[in-house]
Design a protein around this motif. Structure first.
Motif, short mmCIF file in Angstrom:
data_model
loop_
_atom_site.label_atom_id
_atom_site.label_comp_id
_atom_site.label_asym_id
_atom_site.label_seq_id
_atom_site.Cartn_x
_atom_site.Cartn_y
_atom_site.Cartn_z
N ARG A 62 0.84 -1.19 0.00
CA ARG A 62 0.00 0.00 0.00
C ARG A 62 0.88 1.25 0.00
NH1 ARG A 62 -5.11 1.10 0.34
NH2 ARG A 62 -5.61 -1.09 0.78
N GLY A 63 0.64 2.09 -0.99
CA GLY A 63 1.31 3.39 -1.01
C GLY A 63 2.63 3.43 -1.73
N GLU A 64 3.65 2.76 -1.18
CA GLU A 64 4.99 2.86 -1.73
C GLU A 64 5.68 1.51 -1.72
OE1 GLU A 64 7.49 6.04 -0.39
OE2 GLU A 64 5.79 7.24 0.27
N ALA A 65 6.65 1.36 -2.64
CA ALA A 65 7.41 0.12 -2.70
C ALA A 65 8.74 0.39 -3.39
CB ALA A 65 6.64 -0.96 -3.45
N THR A 66 9.74 -0.40 -3.01
CA THR A 66 11.03 -0.37 -3.68
C THR A 66 11.00 -1.31 -4.88
OG1 THR A 66 12.19 0.14 -1.63
CG2 THR A 66 13.51 -0.79 -3.40
N LEU A 67 11.56 -0.86 -6.00
CA LEU A 67 11.55 -1.63 -7.23
C LEU A 67 12.94 -2.10 -7.60
CD1 LEU A 67 9.32 0.72 -9.44
CD2 LEU A 67 8.57 -1.09 -7.87
N SER A 68 12.99 -3.18 -8.33
CA SER A 68 14.20 -3.55 -9.06
C SER A 68 13.99 -3.13 -10.51
CB SER A 68 14.45 -5.05 -8.98
OG SER A 68 13.52 -5.75 -9.81
N LEU A 69 15.04 -3.19 -11.30
CA LEU A 69 14.89 -2.81 -12.71
C LEU A 69 14.39 -3.95 -13.57
CD1 LEU A 69 17.77 -0.30 -13.36
CD2 LEU A 69 15.48 0.04 -12.45
N SER A 70 13.68 -4.90 -12.93
CA SER A 70 12.92 -5.90 -13.67
C SER A 70 11.55 -6.10 -13.02
CB SER A 70 13.69 -7.23 -13.73
OG SER A 70 13.99 -7.69 -12.42
N SER A 71 11.10 -5.11 -12.27
CA SER A 71 9.85 -5.22 -11.53
C SER A 71 8.62 -5.10 -12.43
CB SER A 71 9.76 -4.13 -10.46
OG SER A 71 10.55 -4.45 -9.34
N HIS A 72 7.55 -5.79 -12.02
CA HIS A 72 6.21 -5.67 -12.59
C HIS A 72 5.32 -5.02 -11.55
CE1 HIS A 72 6.68 -8.41 -16.18
NE2 HIS A 72 7.79 -8.64 -15.50
N VAL A 73 4.63 -3.95 -11.93
CA VAL A 73 3.81 -3.19 -11.00
C VAL A 73 2.39 -3.09 -11.57
CG1 VAL A 73 3.56 -1.03 -9.71
CG2 VAL A 73 5.85 -1.86 -10.33
N GLU A 74 1.39 -3.36 -10.72
CA GLU A 74 -0.01 -3.32 -11.17
C GLU A 74 -0.85 -2.54 -10.19
OE1 GLU A 74 -1.85 -6.99 -12.45
OE2 GLU A 74 0.11 -7.98 -12.45
N GLY A 75 -1.87 -1.86 -10.74
CA GLY A 75 -2.92 -1.25 -9.94
C GLY A 75 -4.25 -1.82 -10.36
N ALA A 76 -5.34 -1.15 -10.00
CA ALA A 76 -6.66 -1.67 -10.30
C ALA A 76 -6.92 -1.72 -11.80
CB ALA A 76 -7.72 -0.80 -9.61
N ARG A 77 -6.45 -0.71 -12.56
CA ARG A 77 -6.76 -0.65 -13.99
C ARG A 77 -5.53 -0.32 -14.83
NH1 ARG A 77 -11.89 3.19 -14.68
NH2 ARG A 77 -11.61 2.46 -16.83
N TRP A 78 -4.37 -0.61 -14.33
CA TRP A 78 -3.15 -0.27 -15.07
C TRP A 78 -2.04 -1.25 -14.69
CZ3 TRP A 78 0.72 0.53 -11.65
CH2 TRP A 78 0.38 0.98 -10.36
N ARG A 79 -1.00 -1.24 -15.53
CA ARG A 79 0.13 -2.14 -15.30
C ARG A 79 1.34 -1.63 -16.06
NH1 ARG A 79 -1.21 -8.18 -16.58
NH2 ARG A 79 -1.55 -7.23 -18.61
#
Length: 215
Positions: free
Chosen positions: A192-209
Motif C-alpha cells: 500500500r502506497g509505496e514500494a522499492t523496485l528492481s529494474l525488472s519489476s512488474h507493478v499493477e494497480g486496479a486498472r493499469w500495469r
C-alpha cells in the motif's frame, strides 16, 4: 557563460545493471500497458548517436554521427552540445541551453521534440517526430532526474489517459521506488502506497500495469 554540468548524484549501483560513472543505472526500459514503451536515461549526461554506435546512450536509426549530440542536465537546465549538424527550432547550434519545449533536427532527417512537461520536475521527454526509433522500438526517451510521473494529467512525463490516479517513480538513496495512492501489486506482492523496485519489476494497480527491463 554556460557552466559545465556537475556531478550532483551519488547513488550506489544496483546489482546486475549497467552502471554509469555516478553509480546509478545507466538506462532501462519502461513498458506501460496500453500506452507504450520508453527508454529511461537517469544519468545527467546523455549522448545521442547512430544505431551501431557503442558511444551513444540513445542510439537511433538514421544518418547520424556515432556521437551526434550530448544533452547535459545541470540543476534544472538542459545544455545541448552538438558534435554533428544540429538545428534547434530551425537554427544551427553548437551549444545552447534548451527551452522547456523545442524542436531538434539531427543531420538531415532525424527530428525530435524536447519537452519539460512538469514545472516542478527537472525530468524531460524526447519524442520522435520522424520515423526513427531506438532498438527495440520505443515511443520516446525519458531523461529522468529525481522522479518520473505517470498519469492522466498533461503535465505527466508519461501521459496515461485511462488512468485514474498518477504514479511516481523516484530515487531515494540507492533505491528506485514507486509511489501511488492505493493498493499496488509489485512483483506479485500486495503493498500500500509505496514500494522499492528492481529494474525488472512488474507493478499493477486496479486498472493499469507497467514493468521495467534493463537496457
Amino acid at each position: 557563460m554556460v557552466r559545465p554540468a556537475r556531478d550532483v548524484f551519488h547513488w550506489q549501483p544496483f546489482s546486475r545493471i549497467s552502471m554509469g560513472p555516478l553509480g546509478i543505472a545507466k538506462k532501462f526500459f519502461l513498458w506501460v500497458d496500453e500506452v507504450g514503451g520508453f527508454l529511461v536515461c537517469p544519468q545527467p549526461t546523455v549522448t545521442v548517436g547512430h544505431l551501431d554506435s557503442s558511444e551513444a546512450d540513445v542510439a537511433l536509426s538514421g544518418d547520424l554521427e556515432s556521437r551526434h549530440l550530448t544533452l547535459m542536465r545541470e540543476d534544472d537546465l538542459y545544455v545541448l552540445e552538438a558534435h554533428g549538424p544540429v538545428y534547434l527550432n530551425g537554427r544551427p547550434v553548437q551549444r545552447s541551453i534548451l527551452p522547456e519545449r523545442c524542436a531538434l533536427e539531427l543531420g538531415n532527417c532525424v527530428r525530435l521534440q524536447f519537452l519539460r512537461p512538469h514545472p516542478l520536475s527537472a525530468s524531460a521527454r524526447l519524442e520522435f517526430a520522424s520515423g526513427h526509433r531506438t532498438v527495440p522500438s520505443t515511443d520516446g526517451v525519458l531523461l529522468m532526474a529525481r522522479n518520473l510521473i505517470l498519469g492522466p494529467q498533461p503535465t505527466a512525463h508519461v501521459v496515461c489517459h485511462h488512468w485514474q490516479e498518477p504514479i511516481t517513480l523516484y530515487w531515494t538513496g540507492d533505491a528506485l521506488r514507486c509511489r501511488g495512492s492505493g493498493l499496488l501489486t509489485v512483483d506479485g506482492k500486495a503493498v500500500r502506497g509505496e514500494a522499492t523496485l528492481s529494474l525488472s519489476s512488474h507493478v499493477e494497480g486496479a486498472r493499469w500495469r507497467f514493468h521495467l527491463e534493463p537496457a
